[in-house]
Motif scaffolding. Structure first.
Motif, PDB file in Angstrom:
ATOM      1  N   ALA A   1       3.032  -6.446  -9.846  1.00 15.68           N
ATOM      2  CA  ALA A   1       3.795  -5.157 -10.012  1.00 15.68           C
ATOM      3  C   ALA A   1       4.922  -5.555  -9.016  1.00 15.68           C
ATOM      4  CB  ALA A   1       3.142  -3.994 -10.050  1.00 15.68           C
ATOM      5  N   TRP A   2       5.217  -4.525  -8.103  1.00 19.11           N
ATOM      6  CA  TRP A   2       6.317  -4.496  -7.062  1.00 19.11           C
ATOM      7  C   TRP A   2       5.433  -5.030  -5.839  1.00 19.11           C
ATOM      8  CZ3 TRP A   2      11.370  -2.479  -6.768  1.00 19.11           C
ATOM      9  CH2 TRP A   2      12.131  -2.095  -7.951  1.00 19.11           C
ATOM     10  N   PRO A   3       6.283  -6.274  -5.413  1.00 20.92           N
ATOM     11  CA  PRO A   3       5.845  -6.900  -3.934  1.00 20.92           C
ATOM     12  C   PRO A   3       6.312  -5.917  -2.956  1.00 20.92           C
ATOM     13  CG  PRO A   3       7.670  -8.215  -4.917  1.00 20.92           C
ATOM     14  CD  PRO A   3       7.365  -6.943  -5.845  1.00 20.92           C
ATOM     15  N   LEU A   4       5.912  -6.312  -1.941  1.00 21.04           N
ATOM     16  CA  LEU A   4       6.199  -5.622  -0.517  1.00 21.04           C
ATOM     17  C   LEU A   4       7.563  -5.434  -0.077  1.00 21.04           C
ATOM     18  CD1 LEU A   4       5.233  -3.957   2.078  1.00 21.04           C
ATOM     19  CD2 LEU A   4       4.728  -6.068   3.249  1.00 21.04           C
ATOM     20  N   ASP A   5       8.072  -6.783  -0.333  1.00 25.41           N
ATOM     21  CA  ASP A   5       9.560  -6.828   0.225  1.00 25.41           C
ATOM     22  C   ASP A   5      10.448  -6.145  -0.835  1.00 25.41           C
ATOM     23  OD1 ASP A   5       9.230  -8.753  -1.783  1.00 25.41           O
ATOM     24  OD2 ASP A   5      10.569 -10.057  -1.264  1.00 25.41           O
ATOM     25  N   ARG A   6      10.156  -6.056  -2.195  1.00 30.17           N
ATOM     26  CA  ARG A   6      11.077  -5.301  -3.215  1.00 30.17           C
ATOM     27  C   ARG A   6      10.759  -3.768  -2.906  1.00 30.17           C
ATOM     28  NH1 ARG A   6      15.285  -8.425  -4.924  1.00 30.17           N
ATOM     29  NH2 ARG A   6      14.405 -10.410  -5.632  1.00 30.17           N
ATOM     30  N   CYS A   7       9.695  -3.493  -2.537  1.00 31.12           N
ATOM     31  CA  CYS A   7       9.282  -1.893  -2.314  1.00 31.12           C
ATOM     32  C   CYS A   7      10.089  -1.302  -1.176  1.00 31.12           C
ATOM     33  CB  CYS A   7       7.984  -1.628  -2.008  1.00 31.12           C
ATOM     34  SG  CYS A   7       6.904  -1.580  -3.740  1.00 31.12           S
ATOM     35  N   VAL A   8      10.308  -2.218  -0.014  1.00 31.19           N
ATOM     36  CA  VAL A   8      11.087  -1.870   1.039  1.00 31.19           C
ATOM     37  C   VAL A   8      12.296  -1.789   0.718  1.00 31.19           C
ATOM     38  CG1 VAL A   8      11.815  -2.643   3.247  1.00 31.19           C
ATOM     39  CG2 VAL A   8       9.318  -2.842   2.594  1.00 31.19           C
ATOM     40  N   GLU A   9      13.127  -2.801   0.020  1.00 33.39           N
ATOM     41  CA  GLU A   9      14.533  -2.590  -0.338  1.00 33.39           C
ATOM     42  C   GLU A   9      14.630  -1.422  -1.252  1.00 33.39           C
ATOM     43  OE1 GLU A   9      17.893  -5.497  -3.011  1.00 33.39           O
ATOM     44  OE2 GLU A   9      15.437  -6.146  -3.037  1.00 33.39           O
ATOM     45  N   LEU A  10      13.919  -1.079  -2.228  1.00 34.00           N
ATOM     46  CA  LEU A  10      14.016   0.244  -2.920  1.00 34.00           C
ATOM     47  C   LEU A  10      13.889   1.420  -2.112  1.00 34.00           C
ATOM     48  CD1 LEU A  10      14.077   1.727  -5.714  1.00 34.00           C
ATOM     49  CD2 LEU A  10      11.506   1.516  -5.798  1.00 34.00           C
ATOM     50  N   PHE A  11      12.714   1.314  -1.220  1.00 30.90           N
ATOM     51  CA  PHE A  11      12.664   2.558  -0.324  1.00 30.90           C
ATOM     52  C   PHE A  11      13.928   2.809   0.841  1.00 30.90           C
ATOM     53  CE2 PHE A  11       7.885   2.437  -1.208  1.00 30.90           C
ATOM     54  CZ  PHE A  11       7.975   2.963  -2.385  1.00 30.90           C
ATOM     55  N   GLU A  12      14.387   1.698   1.029  1.00 31.55           N
ATOM     56  CA  GLU A  12      15.246   1.949   2.282  1.00 31.55           C
ATOM     57  C   GLU A  12      16.786   2.267   1.370  1.00 31.55           C
ATOM     58  OE1 GLU A  12      15.482  -1.806   4.221  1.00 31.55           O
ATOM     59  OE2 GLU A  12      14.355  -1.151   5.764  1.00 31.55           O
ATOM     60  N   ALA A  13      16.944   1.952   0.277  1.00 30.84           N
ATOM     61  CA  ALA A  13      18.159   2.453  -0.661  1.00 30.84           C
ATOM     62  C   ALA A  13      18.078   3.763  -0.910  1.00 30.84           C
ATOM     63  CB  ALA A  13      18.322   1.541  -1.713  1.00 30.84           C
TER      64      ALA A  13
ATOM     65  N   GLY B   1      -0.018  -4.646   2.880  1.00 30.42           N
ATOM     66  CA  GLY B   1       0.814  -4.479   3.858  1.00 30.42           C
ATOM     67  C   GLY B   1       1.848  -3.177   3.655  1.00 30.42           C
ATOM     68  N   MET B   2       1.612  -2.813   2.488  1.00 33.01           N
ATOM     69  CA  MET B   2       2.569  -1.609   2.270  1.00 33.01           C
ATOM     70  C   MET B   2       2.060  -0.219   3.069  1.00 33.01           C
ATOM     71  SD  MET B   2       5.189   0.357   1.156  1.00 33.01           S
ATOM     72  CE  MET B   2       6.139  -0.865   0.553  1.00 33.01           C
ATOM     73  N   THR B   3       0.821   0.041   3.090  1.00 36.26           N
ATOM     74  CA  THR B   3       0.232   1.174   3.733  1.00 36.26           C
ATOM     75  C   THR B   3       0.683   1.233   5.044  1.00 36.26           C
ATOM     76  OG1 THR B   3      -1.825   1.484   2.487  1.00 36.26           O
ATOM     77  CG2 THR B   3      -1.735   2.400   4.559  1.00 36.26           C
ATOM     78  N   GLU B   4       0.602   0.141   5.784  1.00 34.56           N
ATOM     79  CA  GLU B   4       1.053   0.225   7.207  1.00 34.56           C
ATOM     80  C   GLU B   4       2.770   0.256   7.230  1.00 34.56           C
ATOM     81  OE1 GLU B   4      -2.289  -2.826   6.887  1.00 34.56           O
ATOM     82  OE2 GLU B   4      -0.931  -1.985   5.719  1.00 34.56           O
ATOM     83  N   TRP B   5       3.389  -0.174   6.471  1.00 33.91           N
ATOM     84  CA  TRP B   5       4.972  -0.015   6.506  1.00 33.91           C
ATOM     85  C   TRP B   5       5.484   1.421   6.095  1.00 33.91           C
ATOM     86  CZ3 TRP B   5       8.978   1.523   3.464  1.00 33.91           C
ATOM     87  CH2 TRP B   5      10.107   1.331   4.016  1.00 33.91           C
ATOM     88  N   ALA B   6       4.605   2.069   5.214  1.00 30.79           N
ATOM     89  CA  ALA B   6       4.737   3.419   4.646  1.00 30.79           C
ATOM     90  C   ALA B   6       4.672   4.285   6.092  1.00 30.79           C
ATOM     91  CB  ALA B   6       4.071   3.588   3.391  1.00 30.79           C
ATOM     92  N   ALA B   7       3.301   4.209   6.446  1.00 28.60           N
ATOM     93  CA  ALA B   7       3.012   4.864   7.501  1.00 28.60           C
ATOM     94  C   ALA B   7       3.946   4.879   8.869  1.00 28.60           C
ATOM     95  CB  ALA B   7       1.551   4.759   8.118  1.00 28.60           C
ATOM     96  N   ASP B   8       4.537   3.615   8.969  1.00 32.24           N
ATOM     97  CA  ASP B   8       5.415   3.765  10.014  1.00 32.24           C
ATOM     98  C   ASP B   8       6.835   4.083   9.617  1.00 32.24           C
ATOM     99  OD1 ASP B   8       3.525   2.626  11.397  1.00 32.24           O
ATOM    100  OD2 ASP B   8       4.171   0.437  11.269  1.00 32.24           O
ATOM    101  N   HIS B   9       7.130   4.395   8.386  1.00 30.73           N
ATOM    102  CA  HIS B   9       8.767   4.732   8.019  1.00 30.73           C
ATOM    103  C   HIS B   9       8.747   5.904   7.266  1.00 30.73           C
ATOM    104  CE1 HIS B   9       8.882   0.162   8.862  1.00 30.73           C
ATOM    105  NE2 HIS B   9      10.250   0.521   9.105  1.00 30.73           N
ATOM    106  N   GLY B  10       7.947   6.753   7.562  1.00 30.44           N
ATOM    107  CA  GLY B  10       8.108   8.377   7.096  1.00 30.44           C
ATOM    108  C   GLY B  10       7.878   8.398   5.673  1.00 30.44           C
TER     109      GLY B  10
END
Length: 420
Positions: A221-233, A252-261
């Motif tokens: 489905a959506w890899p971590l880097d692409r999710c980050v790109e979508l969420f930052e936009a 690694g998305m759980t950790e990134w999401a928890a750190d980025h609100g």
């Protein structure tokens, strides 16, 4: 339960629910015997004994609870209730040993629903969703989140979101839309990720400013880097975000999401101890979806580990994940029963997780508890002990639904059609 007074024909008549075991989900806790006065869609008083004020017009309806449990209406904070088509063939294949990810890789699973949604007209989508919303309300869910995500194109996503809004307009309960823009990946669109971020997101943002944005971070489905790109936009455009993470693989998305609100991280069946610990230390809510484990592969998230790692009980949420592929259920009582058996939640925590905690995740401060001034969304059970919600399997415990102060008729079956 006594019948409403025959003279009370006005749907907005005041309502007195008398002699109930009231589970407030607030500081007052459980009131062994109390009466609740509801007027103009709000709870006006909760007292040991209440009599309708003399001269009330229209005359109040009176429900004799006789010690049965009155509690807040369920709040289902994660569903995919807008879809078309059927996934019965997939279910049969799974029974023959074909895994969910294998079906997805072969163009089935989510992609089969995508094809059906794209082929459906907006009126058909609205009609199907209205039927499901009616069934959900009769089963006791008075507030529900509904995601888009089966469109995978700008026009189809906008059609889905407009269909959710149209169905919500005539629904007695509350519908909260979420734009699930990162769901599956269209294999026929080479620049699909870029198109979603740079075309679909701006179009959705223009039509639905501030709507939460969601994505499914998973292999295939959506890899971590692409999710980050979508969420930052999305954040740059003024949108909060939620994410499906760790359903099958910890990326690694759980950790990134928890750190980025992030508002929430949902699923968590495959989370690592570090991922759970990072989530527990954050302000992000954890949304557990145990019906997936029941339907797919008997894997369940460890909600007890989240709490033991310091996660606040107020940030634990349970939801149905109602959808045609991995969680074909509208039953919040079933989810409560699974949460206690499989997730490690206590009964009180499980009940809070699908009422007040879920309401706060969706941004509501006026529901999820039974207190004066709150919106009158409540359910009367046929049980006199709320623990029966967790103990009983497969029952229909909701005897009366009150939504916005209005009793909801339960004459129709409280389940959607199998092909809906």
């Amino acid at each position: 339960m006594s019948a409403p007074d025959a003279s009370a024909t006005d749907a907005d008549a005041p309502l007195l629910i008398r002699d109930a075991r009231v589970i407030t989900m607030a500081d007052a806790g459980a009131l062994p015997r109390a009466s609740v006065w509801i007027e103009a869609g709000r709870i006006r008083a909760i007292e040991p004994a209440i009599e309708p004020p003399s001269g009330t017009r229209p005359r109040a309806r009176v429900i004799e609870a006789a010690g049965r449990v009155l509690m807040p209406g369920f709040v289902d904070a994660h569903t995919h209730a807008l879809w078309a088509g059927s996934r019965l063939d997939e279910f049969e294949a799974r029974a023959d040993g074909v895994s969910y990810l294998e079906r997805l890789a072969a163009g089935g699973g989510i992609l089969s629903t995508v094809r059906a949604v794209r082929a459906a007209s907006r009126p058909r989508l609205v009609d199907r969703l209205r039927g499901r919303l009616d069934a959900v309300l009769r089963a006791g869910t008075t507030t529900i989140e509904v995601k888009s995500g089966y469109g995978l194109s700008t026009p189809a996503e906008l059609t889905s979101l407009h269909a959710i809004a149209e169905a919500a307009d005539t629904h007695p309960g509350t519908v909260v839309p979420t734009a699930l823009l990162g769901h599956a990946v269209d294999p026929e669109v080479p620049d699909f990720f870029e198109r979603t971020v740079h075309e679909t997101l701006p179009a959705v943002s223009a039509a639905f400013p501030g709507i939460p944005i969601d994505a499914y971070c998973e292999e295939g489905a959506w890899p971590l880097d692409r999710c980050v790109e979508l969420f930052e936009a999305a954040r740059a455009a003024g949108h909060p975000f939620r994410v499906h993470a760790d359903q099958f693989h910890p990326l690694g998305m759980t950790e990134w999401a928890a750190d980025h609100g992030a508002l929430s991280v949902d699923h968590l069946e495959a989370s690592t101890p570090e991922g759970i610990a990072r989530l527990a230390r954050s302000d992000t809510r954890a949304v557990f979806l145990p019906a997936c484990g029941l339907h797919l592969d008997d894997r369940y998230a460890d909600a007890r580990a989240f709490l033991d790692a310091g996660g606040s009980p107020e940030r634990a949420v349970i939801a149905t994940n109602f959808n045609p592929g991995s969680a074909p259920t509208i039953s919040m009582p079933l989810v409560v029963a699974l949460a206690v058996r499989k997730l490690g939640l206590g009964i009180d925590d499980a009940l809070r997780a699908c009422t007040v905690n879920a309401a706060r995740l969706l941004g509501f401060e006026d529901r999820g508890t039974l207190e004066p001034g709150m919106r009158a969304d409540c359910i009367l059970l046929r049980h006199t002990d709320e623990r029966m919600l967790a103990y009983e399997l497969g029952g229909d415990p909701v005897e009366l639904v009150v939504c916005g102060g209005r009793p909801i008729e339960r004459s129709e079956p409280s389940a959607p059609r199998a092909d809906a």
